[in-house]
Design an enzyme around this catalytic site. Structure first.
Site, PDB file in Angstrom:
ATOM      1  N   TYR A 485      28.271 -29.258 -24.383  1.00  0.00           N
ATOM      2  CA  TYR A 485      28.670 -28.934 -23.002  1.00  0.00           C
ATOM      3  C   TYR A 485      29.266 -30.172 -22.326  1.00  0.00           C
ATOM      4  CZ  TYR A 485      28.231 -27.259 -18.156  1.00  0.00           C
ATOM      5  OH  TYR A 485      28.480 -26.891 -16.842  1.00  0.00           O
ATOM      6  N   LYS A 489      33.129 -30.687 -21.100  1.00  0.00           N
ATOM      7  CA  LYS A 489      33.478 -30.858 -19.683  1.00  0.00           C
ATOM      8  C   LYS A 489      34.236 -32.178 -19.465  1.00  0.00           C
ATOM      9  CE  LYS A 489      31.874 -26.997 -17.985  1.00  0.00           C
ATOM     10  NZ  LYS A 489      32.753 -25.979 -17.405  1.00  0.00           N
TER      11      LYS A 489
HETATM   12  N1  NAD Z   1      25.635 -23.687 -12.479  1.00  0.00           N
HETATM   13  C1  NAD Z   1      25.763 -24.985 -12.633  1.00  0.00           C
HETATM   14  O1  NAD Z   1      24.825 -25.762 -12.478  1.00  0.00           O
HETATM   15  C2  NAD Z   1      27.088 -25.568 -12.976  1.00  0.00           C
HETATM   16  C3  NAD Z   1      27.275 -26.904 -12.710  1.00  0.00           C
HETATM   17  C4  NAD Z   1      28.487 -27.480 -13.018  1.00  0.00           C
HETATM   18  C5  NAD Z   1      29.473 -26.723 -13.577  1.00  0.00           C
HETATM   19  N2  NAD Z   1      29.280 -25.422 -13.820  1.00  0.00           N
HETATM   20  C6  NAD Z   1      30.381 -24.683 -14.407  1.00  0.00           C
HETATM   21  O2  NAD Z   1      30.819 -23.674 -13.502  1.00  0.00           O
HETATM   22  C7  NAD Z   1      31.336 -22.585 -14.219  1.00  0.00           C
HETATM   23  C8  NAD Z   1      30.660 -21.326 -13.734  1.00  0.00           C
HETATM   24  O3  NAD Z   1      29.281 -21.519 -13.921  1.00  0.00           O
HETATM   25  P1  NAD Z   1      28.199 -20.527 -13.312  1.00  0.00           P
HETATM   26  O4  NAD Z   1      27.048 -21.376 -13.004  1.00  0.00           O
HETATM   27  O5  NAD Z   1      28.779 -19.675 -12.290  1.00  0.00           O
HETATM   28  O6  NAD Z   1      27.886 -19.705 -14.617  1.00  0.00           O
HETATM   29  P2  NAD Z   1      27.386 -18.225 -14.821  1.00  0.00           P
HETATM   30  O7  NAD Z   1      26.823 -18.187 -16.170  1.00  0.00           O
HETATM   31  O8  NAD Z   1      26.565 -17.784 -13.678  1.00  0.00           O
HETATM   32  O9  NAD Z   1      28.742 -17.361 -14.777  1.00  0.00           O
HETATM   33  C9  NAD Z   1      29.726 -17.524 -15.760  1.00  0.00           C
HETATM   34  C10 NAD Z   1      30.591 -16.284 -15.829  1.00  0.00           C
HETATM   35  O10 NAD Z   1      31.559 -16.517 -16.823  1.00  0.00           O
HETATM   36  C11 NAD Z   1      31.676 -15.384 -17.649  1.00  0.00           C
HETATM   37  N3  NAD Z   1      32.110 -15.789 -18.986  1.00  0.00           N
HETATM   38  C12 NAD Z   1      31.380 -16.399 -19.929  1.00  0.00           C
HETATM   39  N4  NAD Z   1      32.119 -16.560 -21.022  1.00  0.00           N
HETATM   40  C13 NAD Z   1      33.325 -16.068 -20.776  1.00  0.00           C
HETATM   41  C14 NAD Z   1      34.518 -15.940 -21.528  1.00  0.00           C
HETATM   42  N5  NAD Z   1      34.583 -16.343 -22.788  1.00  0.00           N
HETATM   43  N6  NAD Z   1      35.588 -15.375 -20.942  1.00  0.00           N
HETATM   44  C15 NAD Z   1      35.522 -14.922 -19.691  1.00  0.00           C
HETATM   45  N7  NAD Z   1      34.431 -15.012 -18.922  1.00  0.00           N
HETATM   46  C16 NAD Z   1      33.335 -15.580 -19.466  1.00  0.00           C
HETATM   47  C17 NAD Z   1      30.283 -14.786 -17.667  1.00  0.00           C
HETATM   48  O11 NAD Z   1      30.323 -13.418 -18.013  1.00  0.00           O
HETATM   49  C18 NAD Z   1      29.834 -15.039 -16.248  1.00  0.00           C
HETATM   50  O12 NAD Z   1      30.164 -13.953 -15.416  1.00  0.00           O
HETATM   51  C19 NAD Z   1      31.130 -22.908 -15.669  1.00  0.00           C
HETATM   52  O13 NAD Z   1      32.311 -23.466 -16.193  1.00  0.00           O
HETATM   53  C20 NAD Z   1      30.046 -23.953 -15.662  1.00  0.00           C
HETATM   54  O14 NAD Z   1      30.092 -24.794 -16.759  1.00  0.00           O
HETATM   55  C21 NAD Z   1      28.113 -24.815 -13.527  1.00  0.00           C
HETATM   56  O1  LIG Z   2      26.437 -30.408 -13.469  1.00  0.00           O
HETATM   57  C1  LIG Z   2      25.544 -30.086 -14.473  1.00  0.00           C
HETATM   58  C2  LIG Z   2      25.757 -28.669 -14.867  1.00  0.00           C
HETATM   59  O2  LIG Z   2      27.039 -28.492 -15.420  1.00  0.00           O
HETATM   60  C3  LIG Z   2      24.787 -28.107 -15.837  1.00  0.00           C
HETATM   61  O3  LIG Z   2      24.691 -26.758 -15.496  1.00  0.00           O
HETATM   62  C4  LIG Z   2      23.412 -28.712 -15.786  1.00  0.00           C
HETATM   63  O4  LIG Z   2      23.425 -29.901 -16.460  1.00  0.00           O
HETATM   64  C5  LIG Z   2      22.408 -27.764 -16.391  1.00  0.00           C
HETATM   65  O5  LIG Z   2      22.435 -27.800 -17.765  1.00  0.00           O
END
Ligand code: NAD
Ligand SMILES: OC[C@@H](O)C(O)[C@H](O)CO
Length: 579
Positions: A485, A489
């Site tokens: 991951y 990123k």
């Molecule tokens: N939640 C966190 O802490 C966090 C922090 C930093 C970055 N992010 C990033 O933000 C983005 C969204 O995260 P989130 O927390 O909303 O995640 P989440 O898991 O709640 O939602 C992700 C969505 O993406 C969809 N998805 C997964 N694989 C897919 C694919 N191959 N094609 C199309 N859609 C797909 C899923 O069905 C889901 O609806 C991600 O890129 C994640 O890495 C999340």
């Molecule tokens: O910013 C960190 C996030 O991308 C991630 O969701 C967290 O490290 C949890 O694994």
């Protein structure tokens, strides 16, 4: 001048608002600003026309010399005049709005001692007009000078956001007991604060503490209305683009008649003339009930600017770039956007934000049902949206969704490449399958989207790509293990920097957002859930991010306001990457 502000007992205020007259045992000491202003139908110009037509009809019917045709036309005119006010009331949505009916409903458990005053009915229309103003202006702070019906005040209060506030100037206090009961009546009463004292002194005090209002309401029927209006304008109590509403500016239709000697009418006529000749504002008088003037501060007038400072004439800072004020520059009207991973979490919040800012939004997700729910949410808010299923790691899926969006809306201006997964494993145990899967969605999928959307954008010479990276691109979040991951990123950031610099001179900006730890299903897995307390000690902000904390950033990066920004990694992590 000294001013003695007191808190009105809330329970009495509520009684005033809902059940005026106040019950005998809580009689106010004389007149209070917050009270019903009687606007019977016979006090509106149309009501008076009807009254006069009725008298004329009686005379006509009692006089055989009056031709039948004249009686017929009198009756026709009377029907039109009599029917208008009830029809306006009946067609006003306000009657169906909970708070207004809630004048009674919200007292559940507390038996009203006095029946709601019949005048409340005539407040529906005005309440609805003012409610709409509150929404249209996006008002948070409202100032009331003079008398206004209680149900109208509540209607305005209900339209306010939770942190919105109404400040009412009241000239005299009245007896009452302070009571917690007030909350039983209407939760919105808490948003109304009453300043008791001479109005001029109250206004001075509001200026002294730097108050600023989005809507100022003035009752023309009170003698000091001209002074109050001038004071508000001279002292900037009205914010830029705010609105002043003045009630009763038609004064029973007398204000435009000749040979009027009634001082009250003359005072209102003077007020109307003062406003109409004030170069700082523009106004219209709506013939709603007793007449309602709607006044807004005009934007700076070119002639005045030229006189005062020649160099301002072409100054973008003064006038706003493209003559747009800064908040308008964040609008996305007419733009076409898509959000991958839009079916939940951060993507859903991005989709709502882009739609609220004016864009049409395609919700793209691996799971069509999730995308459909979000698209439905947007359309409930009046935002054009479609739901599309795609696995972003598959080139054919990516091309299919872009073709579908172009087929529907003609192009793509804003690409939000947000879909991502995190499988969490210790590096020594990370399988090639996990590595590939993570990279396929987080980096390959994001690249495919950038490329497919980028081709359309490069062709049209304009586009905004916003990729979702992660704080994991900057630091190694711990104690969870997530090598694939983190590396994917970091790849997103480098990809963003590269495209951002490669495409900027062809009108395509590419930036990314790096959220910290956001409260979404992504961190609700059995492995991660127990880590929340631990994470909190690493976050200077002391709490996890909510998806709403990220919404303004995506709108900014999607808007022309950020046109000079490219290849940037915007961290929104409550300071976590700095510790
Ligand atoms: N939640 C966190 O802490 C966090 C922090 C930093 C970055 N992010 C990033 O933000 C983005 C969204 O995260 P989130 O927390 O909303 O995640 P989440 O898991 O709640 O939602 C992700 C969505 O993406 C969809 N998805 C997964 N694989 C897919 C694919 N191959 N094609 C199309 N859609 C797909 C899923 O069905 C889901 O609806 C991600 O890129 C994640 O890495 C999340
Ligand atoms: O910013 C960190 C996030 O991308 C991630 O969701 C967290 O490290 C949890 O694994």
């Amino acid at each position: 001048m000294t001013i003695y502000h007191q808190d009105l007992a809330l329970v009495d205020l509520v009684h005033y608002l809902l059940y005026q007259p106040v019950p005998a045992e809580r009689k106010p000491l004389g007149a209070v600003d917050i009270t019903w202003l009687s606007v019977d139908s016979n006090e509106t110009p149309m009501g008076l026309i009807a009254e006069n037509l009725r008298k004329a009809r009686e005379i006509a019917h009692g006089d055989s010399r009056v031709p039948e045709q004249l009686k017929h036309y009198l009756q026709k005119a009377l029907d039109i005049a009599v029917g208008l006010d009830p029809y306006l009331d009946a067609m006003s949505t306000a009657k169906k709005i909970a708070s207004l009916e809630g004048c009674q409903l919200k007292v559940a458990g507390v038996e009203p001692k006095v029946k709601p005053h019949k005048e409340c009915a005539s407040g529906y229309l005005k309440g609805q007009v003012l409610r709409l103003f509150v929404h249209m202006v996006g008002a948070k702070r409202i100032l009331l000078i003079g008398r206004l019906k209680g149900c109208v005040i509540l209607a305005m209060a209900e339209a306010l956001p939770v942190d919105g506030r109404i400040t009412a100037c009241a000239t005299e206090p009245y007896l009452g007991v302070k009571s917690q009961e007030a909350s039983d009546y209407s939760s919105h009463v808490k948003q109304i604060s009453v300043k008791v004292g001479p109005t001029a002194a109250t206004l001075e005090e509001l200026v002294a503490v730097g108050e600023h209002f989005d809507i100022v309401f003035i009752d023309a029927a009170q003698r000091n209305a001209v002074n109050d209006y001038n004071f508000v304008m001279d002292n900037h109590l009205l914010r830029m683009d705010g609105v002043i509403c003045v009630e009763n500016t038609l004064m029973k239709g007398q204000v435009y008649l000749e040979n009027i000697s009634d001082e009250n009418v003359l005072a209102v006529r003077k007020l109307n003339n003062v406003i109409n000749s004030d170069p700082r504002v523009e106004q219209v008088i709506l013939p709603v009930q007793g007449g309602m003037s709607v006044i807004r501060r005009s934007r700076a007038h070119a002639d005045r600017v030229i006189k005062s400072k020649k160099e301002l004439v072409k100054d973008d800072v003064f006038w706003g770039y493209n003559r747009c004020h800064i908040l308008d520059r964040l609008r996305l009207d007419g733009k076409v956007a898509y959000v991958t991973g839009g079916g939940q979490g951060i993507g859903r919040a991005f989709a709502h934000a882009l739609g609220e800012a004016g864009a049409k939004v395609a919700i793209v997700d691996l799971v069509l049902a999730k995308a459909e729910v979000v698209a439905e949410e947007l359309s409930l808010k009046g935002i054009k949206s479609i739901a599309l299923a795609a696995d972003v790691s598959k080139p054919e899926d990516v091309q299919r969704i872009l073709d579908a969006i172009v087929a529907r809306w003609g192009t793509v201006h804003i690409a939000c490449n947000n879909a991502g997964i995190n499988m969490n494993s210790a590096s020594e145990d990370t399988s090639l399958e996990e590595w590939d899967k993570t990279f396929n969605v987080n980096l390959r999928g994001l690249f495919l989207c950038c490329q497919a959307a980028g081709r359309i954008m490069l062709k049209q010479g304009y586009g905004k790509i916003i990729n979702t990276a992660s704080m994991a691109s900057l630091i190694v979040p711990h104690p969870q293990k997530q090598l694939a991951y983190n590396a994917s990123k970091a790849g997103v950031v480098k990809l963003t920097q590269t495209l951002g610099t490669e495409w900027i001179d062809r009108g395509v900006r590419v930036n990314c957002i790096s959220p910290g730890i956001v409260d979404t299903p992504l961190i609700h897995s059995e492995d991660l859930k127990p880590l929340v307390q631990r994470w909190l000690t690493d976050i200077p902000a002391g709490k996890l991010a909510q998806v709403t904390d990220l919404q303004a950033a995506v709108v900014y990066l999607a808007s022309e306001a950020s046109d000079y920004m490219t290849g940037h990694n915007l961290a929104i992590e409550g300071g976590q990457s700095l510790w």
